[in-house]
Enzyme design. Structure first.
Site, PDB file in Angstrom:
ATOM      1  N   ASP A 152      57.644  53.949  45.599  1.00 19.48           N
ATOM      2  CA  ASP A 152      56.593  54.915  45.909  1.00 19.48           C
ATOM      3  C   ASP A 152      55.967  54.593  47.259  1.00 19.48           C
ATOM      4  OD1 ASP A 152      57.009  56.072  43.451  1.00 19.48           O
ATOM      5  OD2 ASP A 152      55.364  54.992  42.475  1.00 19.48           O
ATOM      6  N   GLY A 342      12.923  19.859  28.297  1.00 19.16           N
ATOM      7  CA  GLY A 342      12.500  20.287  29.626  1.00 19.16           C
ATOM      8  C   GLY A 342      13.386  21.334  30.253  1.00 19.16           C
TER       9      GLY A 342
END
Length: 554
Positions: A152, A342
């Site tokens: 193509d 923490g």
């Protein structure tokens, strides 16, 4: 019988898609790509060069039933007024001798002239570089001399060309009898499942769009392909696949991959425009300007010596650019640690560094708001027992129930955790162009997200138990029993740490914690750069390795 003295001959078994079609219109559609106009077809039919089920037919307006064996021949004295002319232009040559050429066809170059593209084709350039293939010297078809197979316009890569009529006949026979092996590379949308499979899906003209091909439930011609996934980008947006074709139908790979739900990137005919737009949002600097299809590997027998010849053609820069762009994604980092270690403070440091962060706790809080999915699911499952009047979740009441009854906790987690995971994945998609992004998810490891590919790396926030269960717990207002319950819902610290490649130490000093966080961020950014370089090196190694594997296959 068809008259003697013909040049080209075609034979096709009509299918259901031909029902009710005029004979001349059918042949015009079949031969359009070979540069044959409907007017020329009509002339050939009227001059006695067409057969329908073995009987001569001179009426171009004859309507077909869709079951006939059709034949058409080009008269020996037929003249093609639109014979292609030589045109200059680059043609990378991989092999050349007196009877064979192997070319690396650039994307954007049509293989041979057709009604919509009369010039600037591969054939025009071939005639310029190798005048001996012209019909006046080779005796080959003047409209497509040397062409035994085609690619193509938007497809790049290997194409074999015959330089003599004898070579053309031999190569054409090899292609027709499937003695030639062809493997293409394609970049397709999504992650094919299964990762490798055969596609046996007959094809023909699209029933309503004649310029397209399609998989047909009835009446299509045999079309077989086999794909194998070579790589999928970490976000699952697109995959690199190798496709071997066993038949040579027009647009076969493009149609077959779209048929199984994975169209080619950049394919404006069979592709998915919506998915392309979504992909473009995550790769703003990379675009697929054509269908991402490349003829990578070809094995043929030399038309004179019969020697087996193998050719490898690495993808061009535009194809490689898309692969690099897909590999150049955000480093997805998970942040974990024991409750009260923490992690929220670390998220604050990351935000101050302009690093995108995701918080599972914040996500759950939003899901529990009135009208949101989490609140609706909780109300639907527990009949409003843990819901507020406004429809939101009564979080203290629900949390108390989860502490008291482990079955309730598991049920709530089974509902909420998938929603948090989906939101986290969307967060990483939205920041795919960032260098790195961080998600803080307490149960990330327990949920197996590190094994499922949700995150690339995991960072562990280490905090001594005496701080975590003492001052840090008190500052959050948590009872010892509550923190102990949180701990029991998660893996032990040693198991978490063992799954993490990075560690941020939190020993109670805010300045040290910020310094630790910045250190780990620097290391993560270096890891992200290393990963991009490793992807590039992997691609370089892939092509010869793949060719070697293909050479070993039958």
């Amino acid at each position: 019988m068809i008259k003697t003295g013909q040049k080209r001959h075609w034979q096709i078994q009509a299918g259901n898609e031909a029902y009710g079609m005029r004979l001349d219109k059918f042949w015009a559609g079949e031969l359009a790509e070979q540069g044959v106009s409907r007017g020329r077809v009509r002339d050939w039919i009227e001059s006695g060069h067409a057969l329908v089920d073995g009987a001569a037919e001179t009426r171009g307006k004859r309507k077909l039933a869709g079951t006939e064996l059709l034949e058409l021949a080009e008269p020996a004295d037929a003249v093609n007024p639109d014979a292609p002319q030589p045109e200059s232009g680059p043609l990378p040559v991989l092999f050349e001798d007196d009877c064979l050429l192997v070319i690396d066809k650039p994307a954007g170059l049509t293989t041979h002239p057709a009604p919509g593209c009369p010039d600037n084709t591969l054939v025009n350039r071939l005639l310029h570089h190798w005048p001996d293939i012209g019909a006046d010297r080779s005796g080959m078809d003047p409209s497509r001399p040397g062409i035994v197979h085609r690619l193509d316009k938007g497809t790049s890569g290997l194409i074999a060309v015959a330089r003599t009529e004898a070579a053309r006949l031999t190569l054409a026979s090899d292609f027709a009898e499937r003695r030639v092996s062809k493997v293409y590379l394609a970049i397709v949308h999504g992650r094919p499942e299964p990762p490798a499979a055969d596609i046996d899906a007959p094809m023909g003209r699209h029933p309503s769009i004649k310029t397209r091909m399609a998989v047909l439930p009835k009446g299509g011609r045999e079309a077989r392909s086999r794909y194998r996934t070579l790589w999928t980008d970490p976000l699952g947006r697109a995959s690199l696949v190798a496709v071997r074709i066993f038949t040579g139908r027009t647009h076969q790979i493009r149609v077959h991959m779209a048929h199984v739900g994975h169209p080619l990137l950049g394919d404006t005919v069979y592709g998915d425009a919506t998915r392309m737009e979504t992909l473009a949002e995550t790769m703003p600097d990379v675009t697929a300007e054509r269908q991402m299809l490349h003829a990578f590997w070809l094995r043929i027998a030399h038309p004179e010596s019969g020697e087996t010849m193998r050719f490898l053609c690495e993808p061009p820069e535009d194809f490689m650019g898309v692969l690099r762009g897909l590999g150049r994604i955000c480093l997805r980092v998970g942040l974990v640690g024991m409750p009260g270690c923490g992690k929220s403070t670390v998220l604050g440091v990351l935000r101050s560094m302009s690093i995108a962060v995701f918080s599972a706790d914040e996500c759950v809080a939003e899901l529990y708001e009135p009208g949101h999915d989490g609140a609706e699911m909780i109300r639907g499952r527990f009949g409003g027992r843990y819901s507020l009047e406004n429809g939101g979740v009564n979080k203290p009441s629900l949390f108390a129930a989860m502490l008291e009854d482990d079955a309730v906790r598991r049920e709530v987690m089974d509902m909420v955790h998938p929603m948090v995971k989906h939101a986290c994945e969307k967060f990483f998609e939205d920041h795919a162009h960032d260098c790195l992004a961080v998600a803080e998810v307490p149960l990330l490891l327990e949920g197996g997200w590190h094994d499922d590919g949700v995150v690339d790396e995991v960072v562990y926030v280490d905090c001594p138990d005496e701080l975590r269960t003492g001052p840090f717990r008190e500052s959050r207002g948590l009872a010892p029993e509550t923190l102990a319950a949180f701990d029991s819902w998660q893996w032990p610290a040693a198991d978490k740490r063992a799954c993490c490649a990075w560690e941020i130490r939190n020993h109670g000093d805010r300045a040290v914690l910020e310094s630790e966080t910045r250190r780990v961020v620097r290391e993560l950014r270096e890891a992200a750069a290393d990963r991009g370089e490793a992807h590039e090196q992997w691609l370089e190694r892939l092509w010869p390795q793949l060719a070697e594997e293909l050479d070993g296959e039958s």
